[in-house]
Design a protein around this motif. Sequence first.
Motif, PDB file in Angstrom:
ATOM      1  N   ASN A  74       0.998  -1.261   0.152  1.00 27.21           N
ATOM      2  CA  ASN A  74      -0.030  -0.056  -0.037  1.00 27.21           C
ATOM      3  C   ASN A  74       0.657   1.456   0.058  1.00 27.21           C
ATOM      4  O   ASN A  74       0.317   2.233   0.132  1.00 27.21           O
ATOM      5  CB  ASN A  74      -0.946  -0.078   1.255  1.00 27.21           C
ATOM      6  N   VAL A  75       2.232   1.211   0.265  1.00 29.17           N
ATOM      7  CA  VAL A  75       3.148   2.183   0.148  1.00 29.17           C
ATOM      8  C   VAL A  75       4.054   2.221  -1.010  1.00 29.17           C
ATOM      9  O   VAL A  75       4.549   0.936  -1.214  1.00 29.17           O
ATOM     10  CB  VAL A  75       3.666   2.288   1.368  1.00 29.17           C
ATOM     11  N   LYS A  76       3.867   3.230  -1.769  1.00 26.15           N
ATOM     12  CA  LYS A  76       5.004   3.183  -2.919  1.00 26.15           C
ATOM     13  C   LYS A  76       6.251   4.053  -2.516  1.00 26.15           C
ATOM     14  O   LYS A  76       6.223   4.994  -2.115  1.00 26.15           O
ATOM     15  CB  LYS A  76       4.276   4.010  -4.151  1.00 26.15           C
ATOM     16  N   LYS A  77       7.553   3.270  -2.654  1.00 28.91           N
ATOM     17  CA  LYS A  77       8.707   3.721  -2.144  1.00 28.91           C
ATOM     18  C   LYS A  77       9.131   4.692  -3.357  1.00 28.91           C
ATOM     19  O   LYS A  77       8.933   4.327  -4.714  1.00 28.91           O
ATOM     20  CB  LYS A  77       9.743   2.320  -1.959  1.00 28.91           C
ATOM     21  N   ILE A  78       9.443   5.820  -3.146  1.00 36.74           N
ATOM     22  CA  ILE A  78       9.795   6.641  -4.160  1.00 36.74           C
ATOM     23  C   ILE A  78      11.304   6.856  -4.071  1.00 36.74           C
ATOM     24  O   ILE A  78      11.976   6.562  -2.928  1.00 36.74           O
ATOM     25  CB  ILE A  78       9.033   8.086  -3.764  1.00 36.74           C
ATOM     26  N   PRO A  79      11.820   7.473  -5.029  1.00 30.57           N
ATOM     27  CA  PRO A  79      13.249   7.718  -5.157  1.00 30.57           C
ATOM     28  C   PRO A  79      13.792   8.210  -3.738  1.00 30.57           C
ATOM     29  O   PRO A  79      13.212   9.210  -3.471  1.00 30.57           O
ATOM     30  CB  PRO A  79      13.681   8.546  -6.469  1.00 30.57           C
ATOM     31  N   LEU A  80      15.258   7.882  -3.345  1.00 31.48           N
ATOM     32  CA  LEU A  80      15.858   8.606  -2.210  1.00 31.48           C
ATOM     33  C   LEU A  80      16.149   9.789  -2.601  1.00 31.48           C
ATOM     34  O   LEU A  80      16.672  10.101  -3.682  1.00 31.48           O
ATOM     35  CB  LEU A  80      16.991   7.875  -2.022  1.00 31.48           C
ATOM     36  N   LEU A  81      15.817  10.587  -1.509  1.00 31.16           N
ATOM     37  CA  LEU A  81      16.235  12.097  -1.532  1.00 31.16           C
ATOM     38  C   LEU A  81      17.487  12.526  -0.864  1.00 31.16           C
ATOM     39  O   LEU A  81      17.878  11.795   0.265  1.00 31.16           O
ATOM     40  CB  LEU A  81      15.109  12.892  -0.974  1.00 31.16           C
ATOM     41  N   ARG A  82      18.376  13.018  -1.544  1.00 34.67           N
ATOM     42  CA  ARG A  82      19.677  13.468  -1.102  1.00 34.67           C
ATOM     43  C   ARG A  82      19.486  14.722  -0.303  1.00 34.67           C
ATOM     44  O   ARG A  82      19.136  15.847  -0.959  1.00 34.67           O
ATOM     45  CB  ARG A  82      20.736  13.536  -2.226  1.00 34.67           C
ATOM     46  N   ARG A  83      20.006  14.689   0.864  1.00 32.38           N
ATOM     47  CA  ARG A  83      19.961  15.908   1.574  1.00 32.38           C
ATOM     48  C   ARG A  83      21.173  17.099   0.817  1.00 32.38           C
ATOM     49  O   ARG A  83      20.676  18.303   0.426  1.00 32.38           O
ATOM     50  CB  ARG A  83      20.332  16.004   2.993  1.00 32.38           C
ATOM     51  N   ASP A  84      22.378  16.551   0.674  1.00 27.21           N
ATOM     52  CA  ASP A  84      23.350  17.443   0.287  1.00 27.21           C
ATOM     53  C   ASP A  84      24.445  16.414  -0.012  1.00 27.21           C
ATOM     54  O   ASP A  84      24.597  15.298   0.136  1.00 27.21           O
ATOM     55  CB  ASP A  84      23.659  18.812   0.832  1.00 27.21           C
ATOM     56  N   GLN A  85      25.283  16.959  -0.772  1.00 28.16           N
ATOM     57  CA  GLN A  85      26.519  16.088  -1.055  1.00 28.16           C
ATOM     58  C   GLN A  85      27.386  15.684   0.096  1.00 28.16           C
ATOM     59  O   GLN A  85      28.234  14.644   0.067  1.00 28.16           O
ATOM     60  CB  GLN A  85      27.515  17.065  -2.156  1.00 28.16           C
ATOM     61  N   LYS A  87      25.961  14.573   2.998  1.00 28.50           N
ATOM     62  CA  LYS A  87      25.106  13.565   3.626  1.00 28.50           C
ATOM     63  C   LYS A  87      24.850  12.523   3.068  1.00 28.50           C
ATOM     64  O   LYS A  87      24.391  12.621   1.640  1.00 28.50           O
ATOM     65  CB  LYS A  87      24.058  14.475   4.590  1.00 28.50           C
ATOM     66  N   SER A  88      24.483  11.525   3.564  1.00 27.24           N
ATOM     67  CA  SER A  88      23.864  10.233   3.059  1.00 27.24           C
ATOM     68  C   SER A  88      22.370  10.381   2.800  1.00 27.24           C
ATOM     69  O   SER A  88      21.957  11.233   2.949  1.00 27.24           O
ATOM     70  CB  SER A  88      23.982   9.116   3.926  1.00 27.24           C
ATOM     71  N   ASP A  89      21.946   9.566   1.910  1.00 28.46           N
ATOM     72  CA  ASP A  89      20.521   9.441   1.310  1.00 28.46           C
ATOM     73  C   ASP A  89      19.871   9.258   2.545  1.00 28.46           C
ATOM     74  O   ASP A  89      19.882   8.738   3.639  1.00 28.46           O
ATOM     75  CB  ASP A  89      20.423   8.270   0.147  1.00 28.46           C
ATOM     76  N   GLN A  90      18.475   9.912   2.096  1.00 27.90           N
ATOM     77  CA  GLN A  90      17.375   9.768   3.368  1.00 27.90           C
ATOM     78  C   GLN A  90      16.307   9.067   2.750  1.00 27.90           C
ATOM     79  O   GLN A  90      15.730   9.373   1.438  1.00 27.90           O
ATOM     80  CB  GLN A  90      16.918  11.218   4.004  1.00 27.90           C
ATOM     81  N   LEU A  91      15.630   8.056   3.515  1.00 22.21           N
ATOM     82  CA  LEU A  91      14.474   7.327   3.289  1.00 22.21           C
ATOM     83  C   LEU A  91      13.159   8.257   3.042  1.00 22.21           C
ATOM     84  O   LEU A  91      13.080   8.926   3.764  1.00 22.21           O
ATOM     85  CB  LEU A  91      14.280   6.029   3.969  1.00 22.21           C
ATOM     86  N   SER A  92      12.503   8.060   1.714  1.00 26.31           N
ATOM     87  CA  SER A  92      11.463   8.872   1.644  1.00 26.31           C
ATOM     88  C   SER A  92      10.239   7.867   1.098  1.00 26.31           C
ATOM     89  O   SER A  92      10.410   6.974   0.460  1.00 26.31           O
ATOM     90  CB  SER A  92      11.512   9.734   0.768  1.00 26.31           C
ATOM     91  N   PHE A  93       9.001   8.061   1.716  1.00 25.12           N
ATOM     92  CA  PHE A  93       7.894   7.019   1.429  1.00 25.12           C
ATOM     93  C   PHE A  93       6.632   8.225   1.305  1.00 25.12           C
ATOM     94  O   PHE A  93       6.647   9.135   1.668  1.00 25.12           O
ATOM     95  CB  PHE A  93       7.661   6.170   2.574  1.00 25.12           C
ATOM     96  N   ARG A  94       5.871   7.406   0.221  1.00 25.63           N
ATOM     97  CA  ARG A  94       4.634   8.100  -0.078  1.00 25.63           C
ATOM     98  C   ARG A  94       3.551   7.358   0.081  1.00 25.63           C
ATOM     99  O   ARG A  94       3.339   5.907  -0.171  1.00 25.63           O
ATOM    100  CB  ARG A  94       4.629   8.524  -1.591  1.00 25.63           C
ATOM    101  N   GLY A  95       2.561   7.797   0.970  1.00 27.07           N
ATOM    102  CA  GLY A  95       1.133   7.090   1.131  1.00 27.07           C
ATOM    103  C   GLY A  95       0.286   7.012  -0.137  1.00 27.07           C
ATOM    104  O   GLY A  95       0.731   7.680  -1.230  1.00 27.07           O
ATOM    105  N   THR A  96      -0.745   6.495   0.016  1.00 22.85           N
ATOM    106  CA  THR A  96      -1.960   6.548  -0.866  1.00 22.85           C
ATOM    107  C   THR A  96      -2.887   7.543  -0.838  1.00 22.85           C
ATOM    108  O   THR A  96      -2.694   8.483  -0.096  1.00 22.85           O
ATOM    109  CB  THR A  96      -2.630   5.211  -0.997  1.00 22.85           C
TER     110      THR A  96
END
Length: 235
Positions: A74-85, A87-96
């Motif tokens: 029920n949750v679609k994983k969206i591309p990882l969002l990079r904070r800046d160069q 810092k590491s990638d941050q998990l991002s999720f989108r609900g329905t």
Amino acid sequence: RNSGSAPAPFQASNLSAYEQNYDVFRNGVSKDGFKYLSESFGVVSNQIQPYEDASSSELISAAVKAAGADVDVNVKKIPLLRRDQNKSDQLSFRGTDDDDIILHPKTDVVMYGGEGSDLHLMKHANRSSSQKSKISKSIIMDFEGEDKILFNRRQFGRKLTFEHAINRRQKKSFQESEADFVFFDHTAVSGGDQTSTSRLYYNANGSKPGWGDEGGLFIHFHNGHELTLSDLASF
């Protein structure tokens, strides 16, 4: 105490006494008397109330888990969002577009609840795997309408309190109080940082200075939502 008053208006003179009572009570309540009355009657006006529509087990079993690869359909994983160069990638999720029940993970996450009335379940008092902080934060991009934040009573305690600070002085005061959660809108302060909008802090050490080792910034409301007690519940 008004000796001219009575339990009922048996005489016309009682009405004038009632009028006096009303004026005195109204004046007293407007000058911090409400807090005194609340304490006298055992009423906690800033206490977070339990969520009544479902039990804790029902909420957990129905929840969508936003936790790495373990993602419900029920949750679609969206591309990882990079904070800046730096810092590491941050998990991002989108609900329905439906009414989602979302269990936030133990790591920092960016959450898009989507349409519908979403329940954001905060189950972990000590959620962070970061070396810099013992507590991870959730960035909720679109908290609004009938969305709610739910705190697990086993993790945070059964009697949770919430305070809304309107300036930095009040924020510091609540930081050194018994309040469990403190909301502060940085943009409400003159010259405030527009990138640091509405934030909810977890006070893990009671009236001691600071938020405590396991406390601190808990939720960042990216859309600047003005959080109120009615937006919160425990489960």
